[in-house]
Scaffold this motif. Sequence first.
Motif, PDB file in Angstrom:
ATOM      1  N   GLU B 112       0.848  -1.198   0.000  1.00 22.68           N
ATOM      2  CA  GLU B 112       0.000   0.000   0.000  1.00 22.68           C
ATOM      3  C   GLU B 112       0.880   1.244   0.000  1.00 22.68           C
ATOM      4  OE1 GLU B 112      -3.034   2.286   3.110  1.00 22.68           O
ATOM      5  OE2 GLU B 112      -2.242   0.300   3.562  1.00 22.68           O
ATOM      6  N   PRO B 113       0.586   2.212  -0.872  1.00 20.09           N
ATOM      7  CA  PRO B 113       1.380   3.458  -0.853  1.00 20.09           C
ATOM      8  C   PRO B 113       1.179   4.199   0.460  1.00 20.09           C
ATOM      9  CG  PRO B 113      -0.072   3.345  -2.773  1.00 20.09           C
ATOM     10  CD  PRO B 113      -0.465   2.221  -1.883  1.00 20.09           C
ATOM     11  N   LEU B 114       2.245   4.781   0.938  1.00 27.34           N
ATOM     12  CA  LEU B 114       2.205   5.495   2.203  1.00 27.34           C
ATOM     13  C   LEU B 114       2.817   6.881   2.033  1.00 27.34           C
ATOM     14  CD1 LEU B 114       3.474   2.558   4.464  1.00 27.34           C
ATOM     15  CD2 LEU B 114       1.135   3.395   4.304  1.00 27.34           C
ATOM     16  N   ASP B 115       2.127   7.878   2.511  1.00 26.37           N
ATOM     17  CA  ASP B 115       2.628   9.257   2.488  1.00 26.37           C
ATOM     18  C   ASP B 115       2.547   9.798   3.906  1.00 26.37           C
ATOM     19  OD1 ASP B 115       2.903   9.486  -0.446  1.00 26.37           O
ATOM     20  OD2 ASP B 115       0.728   9.306  -0.406  1.00 26.37           O
ATOM     21  N   LEU B 116       3.603  10.430   4.335  1.00 28.70           N
ATOM     22  CA  LEU B 116       3.668  10.886   5.724  1.00 28.70           C
ATOM     23  C   LEU B 116       4.333  12.258   5.774  1.00 28.70           C
ATOM     24  CD1 LEU B 116       3.098   9.704   8.639  1.00 28.70           C
ATOM     25  CD2 LEU B 116       5.563   9.289   8.738  1.00 28.70           C
ATOM     26  N   SER B 117       3.627  13.215   6.370  1.00 27.90           N
ATOM     27  CA  SER B 117       4.224  14.535   6.574  1.00 27.90           C
ATOM     28  C   SER B 117       5.085  14.518   7.831  1.00 27.90           C
ATOM     29  CB  SER B 117       3.123  15.597   6.731  1.00 27.90           C
ATOM     30  OG  SER B 117       2.421  15.737   5.519  1.00 27.90           O
ATOM     31  N   VAL B 118       6.236  15.151   7.715  1.00 25.41           N
ATOM     32  CA  VAL B 118       7.158  15.209   8.849  1.00 25.41           C
ATOM     33  C   VAL B 118       7.432  16.674   9.163  1.00 25.41           C
ATOM     34  CG1 VAL B 118       9.401  14.499   9.758  1.00 25.41           C
ATOM     35  CG2 VAL B 118       8.216  13.051   8.081  1.00 25.41           C
ATOM     36  N   ALA B 119       7.034  17.088  10.349  1.00 31.08           N
ATOM     37  CA  ALA B 119       7.304  18.456  10.799  1.00 31.08           C
ATOM     38  C   ALA B 119       8.646  18.504  11.531  1.00 31.08           C
ATOM     39  CB  ALA B 119       6.178  18.918  11.725  1.00 31.08           C
ATOM     40  N   LEU B 120       9.037  19.680  11.954  1.00 29.97           N
ATOM     41  CA  LEU B 120      10.293  19.797  12.702  1.00 29.97           C
ATOM     42  C   LEU B 120      10.226  19.031  14.018  1.00 29.97           C
ATOM     43  CD1 LEU B 120      11.188  23.553  12.105  1.00 29.97           C
ATOM     44  CD2 LEU B 120      12.359  21.537  11.179  1.00 29.97           C
ATOM     45  N   THR B 121       9.000  18.813  14.484  1.00 31.04           N
ATOM     46  CA  THR B 121       8.817  18.102  15.743  1.00 31.04           C
ATOM     47  C   THR B 121       8.542  16.620  15.549  1.00 31.04           C
ATOM     48  OG1 THR B 121       6.508  18.789  15.656  1.00 31.04           O
ATOM     49  CG2 THR B 121       8.001  20.130  16.997  1.00 31.04           C
ATOM     50  N   GLY B 122       8.488  16.190  14.306  1.00 29.60           N
ATOM     51  CA  GLY B 122       8.273  14.776  14.055  1.00 29.60           C
ATOM     52  C   GLY B 122       7.139  14.505  13.092  1.00 29.60           C
ATOM     53  N   PRO B 123       6.904  13.230  12.806  1.00 29.84           N
ATOM     54  CA  PRO B 123       5.877  12.861  11.828  1.00 29.84           C
ATOM     55  C   PRO B 123       4.472  13.052  12.371  1.00 29.84           C
ATOM     56  CG  PRO B 123       6.826  10.900  12.801  1.00 29.84           C
ATOM     57  CD  PRO B 123       7.615  12.060  13.336  1.00 29.84           C
ATOM     58  N   GLU B 124       3.558  13.244  11.462  1.00 30.99           N
ATOM     59  CA  GLU B 124       2.148  13.324  11.850  1.00 30.99           C
ATOM     60  C   GLU B 124       1.738  11.991  12.485  1.00 30.99           C
ATOM     61  OE1 GLU B 124      -0.645  13.174   8.536  1.00 30.99           O
ATOM     62  OE2 GLU B 124       1.030  12.674   7.228  1.00 30.99           O
ATOM     63  N   PRO B 125       0.706  12.026  13.338  1.00 33.82           N
ATOM     64  CA  PRO B 125       0.237  10.774  13.942  1.00 33.82           C
ATOM     65  C   PRO B 125      -0.151   9.765  12.864  1.00 33.82           C
ATOM     66  CG  PRO B 125      -0.758  12.659  15.037  1.00 33.82           C
ATOM     67  CD  PRO B 125      -0.042  13.194  13.827  1.00 33.82           C
ATOM     68  N   SER B 126       0.250   8.527  13.048  1.00 33.24           N
ATOM     69  CA  SER B 126      -0.094   7.494  12.081  1.00 33.24           C
ATOM     70  C   SER B 126      -0.048   6.138  12.772  1.00 33.24           C
ATOM     71  CB  SER B 126       0.874   7.504  10.895  1.00 33.24           C
ATOM     72  OG  SER B 126       2.096   6.891  11.252  1.00 33.24           O
TER      73      SER B 126
END
Lengths: 52, 146
Positions: B112-126
């Motif tokens: 399954e394709p996975l896309d994850l946003s990563v902020a300066l404080t870490g990845p979005e909840p997932s």
Amino acid sequence: MRMDQLWQLAVTWYGARLEPVSRRPAANEMREIFARLGLHDAFWDPQADTFQ
Amino acid sequence: MGFDTAVKLAIYTSTADSGRIPSIKAVAQRVHASTDEVAQAYARLRASRLLLLERDGTTIRMAPPFSGVPTQHRVVVGGIEYFANCAWDALGISAALHRPGTVHSRCEQSHEPLDLSVALTGPEPSTWLFHCLVPAAKWWDDLVFT
């Protein structure tokens, strides 16, 4: 390992990688890093001889 | 600054700027040295486990967290596309660059394709999980497999 744990690992491991003084953590440092994430078993010990 | 440190910084700075690990010729130009001298530094950096080299000893396969070859783990930071060696390194790219980014990857089990946003404080909840197949003591026996 959850993503928040993996992020902590990534920051610890690579946060200074583009700086002159950066280096790969030594074995004892690796054990401490993994232990802080709750990873205490031999699987995460870089010097374990359990898996020969 | 020692020569090996200058070489290491040349590799990482160039990679950070372009998204691609530079050739040994480009590194040599950057540090004002011969390719033979840089190759010797590469060998020492490999011994320190800061680089993984191809068999020729002059091509960088991995400058962790960056990959020298395209992988399934793409990371976009500031409009630049990088390739990571694994999921750990995918987050490591944002951590190393100290910039937010987006990871484009896939689940190895379901594909399954996975896309994850990563902020300066870490990845979005997932609900993603990182699975490591190889024990730490064996990682560098075959780092590409690891």
